[in-house]
Design a protein around this motif. Structure first.
Motif, mmCIF file in Angstrom:
data_model
loop_
_atom_site.group_PDB
_atom_site.id
_atom_site.type_symbol
_atom_site.label_atom_id
_atom_site.label_comp_id
_atom_site.label_asym_id
_atom_site.label_seq_id
_atom_site.Cartn_x
_atom_site.Cartn_y
_atom_site.Cartn_z
ATOM 1 N N ASN A 26 0.792 -1.222 0.000
ATOM 2 C CA ASN A 26 0.000 0.000 0.000
ATOM 3 C C ASN A 26 0.827 1.277 0.000
ATOM 4 O O ASN A 26 0.444 2.282 0.606
ATOM 5 N N GLY A 27 1.966 1.241 -0.673
ATOM 6 C CA GLY A 27 2.794 2.428 -0.783
ATOM 7 C C GLY A 27 3.459 2.856 0.507
ATOM 8 O O GLY A 27 4.020 3.952 0.589
ATOM 9 N N GLN A 28 3.421 2.011 1.522
ATOM 10 C CA GLN A 28 4.013 2.348 2.814
ATOM 11 C C GLN A 28 5.524 2.133 2.786
ATOM 12 O O GLN A 28 6.062 1.431 1.932
ATOM 13 N N LYS A 29 6.214 2.723 3.754
ATOM 14 C CA LYS A 29 7.671 2.610 3.815
ATOM 15 C C LYS A 29 8.126 1.400 4.622
ATOM 16 O O LYS A 29 9.228 0.909 4.419
ATOM 17 N N LEU A 30 7.300 0.929 5.546
ATOM 18 C CA LEU A 30 7.717 -0.139 6.446
ATOM 19 C C LEU A 30 7.213 -1.492 5.969
ATOM 20 O O LEU A 30 6.112 -1.606 5.416
ATOM 21 N N ALA A 31 8.019 -2.512 6.194
ATOM 22 C CA ALA A 31 7.722 -3.855 5.691
ATOM 23 C C ALA A 31 6.556 -4.488 6.439
ATOM 24 O O ALA A 31 6.428 -4.351 7.656
ATOM 25 N N ASP A 32 5.724 -5.178 5.691
ATOM 26 C CA ASP A 32 4.608 -5.938 6.254
ATOM 27 C C ASP A 32 4.940 -7.413 6.405
ATOM 28 O O ASP A 32 4.340 -8.096 7.235
ATOM 29 N N ALA A 33 5.844 -7.931 5.569
ATOM 30 C CA ALA A 33 6.061 -9.376 5.561
ATOM 31 C C ALA A 33 7.437 -9.728 5.028
ATOM 32 O O ALA A 33 8.044 -8.971 4.263
ATOM 33 N N GLU A 34 7.896 -10.889 5.457
ATOM 34 C CA GLU A 34 9.070 -11.543 4.877
ATOM 35 C C GLU A 34 8.568 -12.819 4.198
ATOM 36 O O GLU A 34 7.780 -13.566 4.777
ATOM 37 N N ILE A 35 9.007 -13.065 2.955
ATOM 38 C CA ILE A 35 8.645 -14.277 2.224
ATOM 39 C C ILE A 35 9.926 -14.935 1.729
ATOM 40 O O ILE A 35 10.782 -14.266 1.123
ATOM 41 N N THR A 36 10.060 -16.227 1.968
ATOM 42 C CA THR A 36 11.255 -16.964 1.547
ATOM 43 C C THR A 36 10.856 -18.204 0.764
ATOM 44 O O THR A 36 9.939 -18.928 1.163
ATOM 45 N N VAL A 37 11.528 -18.434 -0.357
ATOM 46 C CA VAL A 37 11.431 -19.714 -1.046
ATOM 47 C C VAL A 37 12.810 -20.358 -1.021
ATOM 48 O O VAL A 37 13.826 -19.665 -1.031
ATOM 49 N N ALA A 38 12.842 -21.690 -0.999
ATOM 50 C CA ALA A 38 14.126 -22.382 -0.944
ATOM 51 C C ALA A 38 14.010 -23.749 -1.571
ATOM 52 O O ALA A 38 12.945 -24.364 -1.570
ATOM 53 N N GLY A 39 15.110 -24.216 -2.133
ATOM 54 C CA GLY A 39 15.135 -25.541 -2.746
ATOM 55 C C GLY A 39 16.414 -25.779 -3.510
ATOM 56 O O GLY A 39 17.447 -25.160 -3.246
ATOM 57 N N ARG A 40 16.360 -26.644 -4.493
ATOM 58 C CA ARG A 40 17.532 -26.991 -5.288
ATOM 59 C C ARG A 40 17.781 -25.918 -6.344
ATOM 60 O O ARG A 40 16.835 -25.311 -6.862
ATOM 61 N N PRO A 41 19.038 -25.681 -6.701
ATOM 62 C CA PRO A 41 19.329 -24.707 -7.752
ATOM 63 C C PRO A 41 18.591 -25.003 -9.059
ATOM 64 O O PRO A 41 18.203 -24.075 -9.771
ATOM 65 N N THR A 42 18.367 -26.256 -9.370
ATOM 66 C CA THR A 42 17.650 -26.599 -10.601
ATOM 67 C C THR A 42 16.183 -26.184 -10.554
ATOM 68 O O THR A 42 15.513 -26.146 -11.580
ATOM 69 N N ASP A 43 15.681 -25.875 -9.359
ATOM 70 C CA ASP A 43 14.299 -25.434 -9.195
ATOM 71 C C ASP A 43 14.174 -23.912 -9.133
ATOM 72 O O ASP A 43 13.098 -23.395 -8.840
ATOM 73 N N SER A 44 15.244 -23.194 -9.410
ATOM 74 C CA SER A 44 15.231 -21.746 -9.203
ATOM 75 C C SER A 44 14.147 -21.037 -10.021
ATOM 76 O O SER A 44 13.519 -20.087 -9.548
ATOM 77 N N LYS A 45 13.895 -21.483 -11.236
ATOM 78 C CA LYS A 45 12.879 -20.830 -12.062
ATOM 79 C C LYS A 45 11.483 -21.053 -11.482
ATOM 80 O O LYS A 45 10.657 -20.138 -11.431
ATOM 81 N N THR A 46 11.217 -22.259 -11.033
ATOM 82 C CA THR A 46 9.929 -22.545 -10.436
ATOM 83 C C THR A 46 9.771 -21.803 -9.111
ATOM 84 O O THR A 46 8.710 -21.274 -8.798
ATOM 85 N N LEU A 47 10.846 -21.747 -8.338
ATOM 86 C CA LEU A 47 10.833 -21.027 -7.064
ATOM 87 C C LEU A 47 10.496 -19.555 -7.260
ATOM 88 O O LEU A 47 9.706 -18.973 -6.512
ATOM 89 N N ALA A 48 11.075 -18.958 -8.269
ATOM 90 C CA ALA A 48 10.828 -17.541 -8.525
ATOM 91 C C ALA A 48 9.387 -17.291 -8.933
ATOM 92 O O ALA A 48 8.789 -16.276 -8.575
ATOM 93 N N LEU A 49 8.820 -18.210 -9.698
ATOM 94 C CA LEU A 49 7.417 -18.090 -10.079
ATOM 95 C C LEU A 49 6.517 -18.112 -8.850
ATOM 96 O O LEU A 49 5.612 -17.288 -8.694
ATOM 97 N N VAL A 50 6.751 -19.056 -7.958
ATOM 98 C CA VAL A 50 5.974 -19.163 -6.730
ATOM 99 C C VAL A 50 6.139 -17.900 -5.884
ATOM 100 O O VAL A 50 5.166 -17.357 -5.340
ATOM 101 N N LEU A 51 7.366 -17.421 -5.774
ATOM 102 C CA LEU A 51 7.643 -16.234 -4.967
ATOM 103 C C LEU A 51 6.929 -15.008 -5.515
ATOM 104 O O LEU A 51 6.322 -14.233 -4.769
ATOM 105 N N ASN A 52 6.995 -14.807 -6.821
ATOM 106 C CA ASN A 52 6.350 -13.633 -7.410
ATOM 107 C C ASN A 52 4.833 -13.687 -7.264
ATOM 108 O O ASN A 52 4.192 -12.672 -6.975
ATOM 109 N N LYS A 53 4.238 -14.849 -7.483
ATOM 110 C CA LYS A 53 2.788 -14.971 -7.309
ATOM 111 C C LYS A 53 2.396 -14.673 -5.870
ATOM 112 O O LYS A 53 1.413 -13.954 -5.599
#
Length: 206
Positions: free
Chosen positions: A170-197
């Motif tokens: 909402n255009g605020q300066k302070l963080a509301d959440a931390e989100i982390t994805v983790a896994g194998r390097p070969t899964d990096s593309k799938t991980l990024a998709l999940v993270l962005n969604k």
């Protein structure tokens, strides 16, 4: 109204589970003491490993329903970690996404710097890059400020790929959440998709 809690630093031994996505990574982190902003671009995968995404509700609060929801993989198993901390596991592929929706008062940029400092000493650490960007929410949460770090580290004899981001809504300066994805390097593309969604669809009830 923003929900504030204790600022929780992520331990150097990041969880060895992961999520899926597509990723184009930026330059490597220079070996200096200063934290510099290296570009990290996470983009949707050209193809993913047949993940079905649905809106999922979590952080149940009786009798008022759920405090948070986001678009996430349908079959990943929800695990309650603690107050305002939830993980979704895909144990078959050793990957996960984790939420901490009680963050602050701290800017995403400050949280990112503190995360980089906390990672020092992690075995086999390689910081791929960091970035702070703006993006729109697709769930009515306005403009987002998102600070992200992408790195790999050694867990036993294997290498783990991790992306952690701090999100101000909402255009605020302070963080509301931390989100982390983790896994194998070969899964990096799938991980990024999940993270962005998850980032663009996250809704947190005050």
């Amino acid at each position: 109204m923003k929900r504030y809690g204790v600022m929780a630093g992520v331990a150097t031994g990041v969880a060895a589970l992961a999520a899926a996505g597509s990723v184009l990574l930026g330059t490597t982190q220079p070996s200096s003491a200063a934290v510099t902003q290296q570009p990290v671009k996470l983009t949707a995968a050209q193809s993913s490993t047949s993940i079905t995404f649905v809106k999922r509700y979590f952080e149940r609060k009786y009798p008022h329903g759920y405090l948070s929801n986001a678009v996430l993989p349908k079959t990943w198993r929800e695990v309650h970690i603690g107050p305002h901390e939830t993980r979704f596991d895909d144990t078959a592929h050793s990957r996960m996404i984790r939420f901490n929706t009680w963050w602050g008062p701290e800017t995403p940029q400050s949280a990112l710097k503190r995360k980089v400092a906390a990672l020092k000493g992690t075995r086999g650490l390689h910081i791929v890059g960091t970035s702070t960007v703006g993006m729109p929410s697709t769930a009515g949460q306005g403009r987002l400020t998102v600070s992200t770090i992408v790195y790999t580290y050694k867990s036993g004899s294997t290498t783990r790929w991790v992306a952690t981001r701090y999100v101000a809504q909402n255009g605020q300066k302070l963080a509301d959440a931390e989100i982390t994805v983790a896994g194998r390097p070969t899964d990096s593309k799938t991980l990024a998709l999940v993270l962005n969604k998850a980032t663009q669809t996250l809704v947190i009830t005050p």
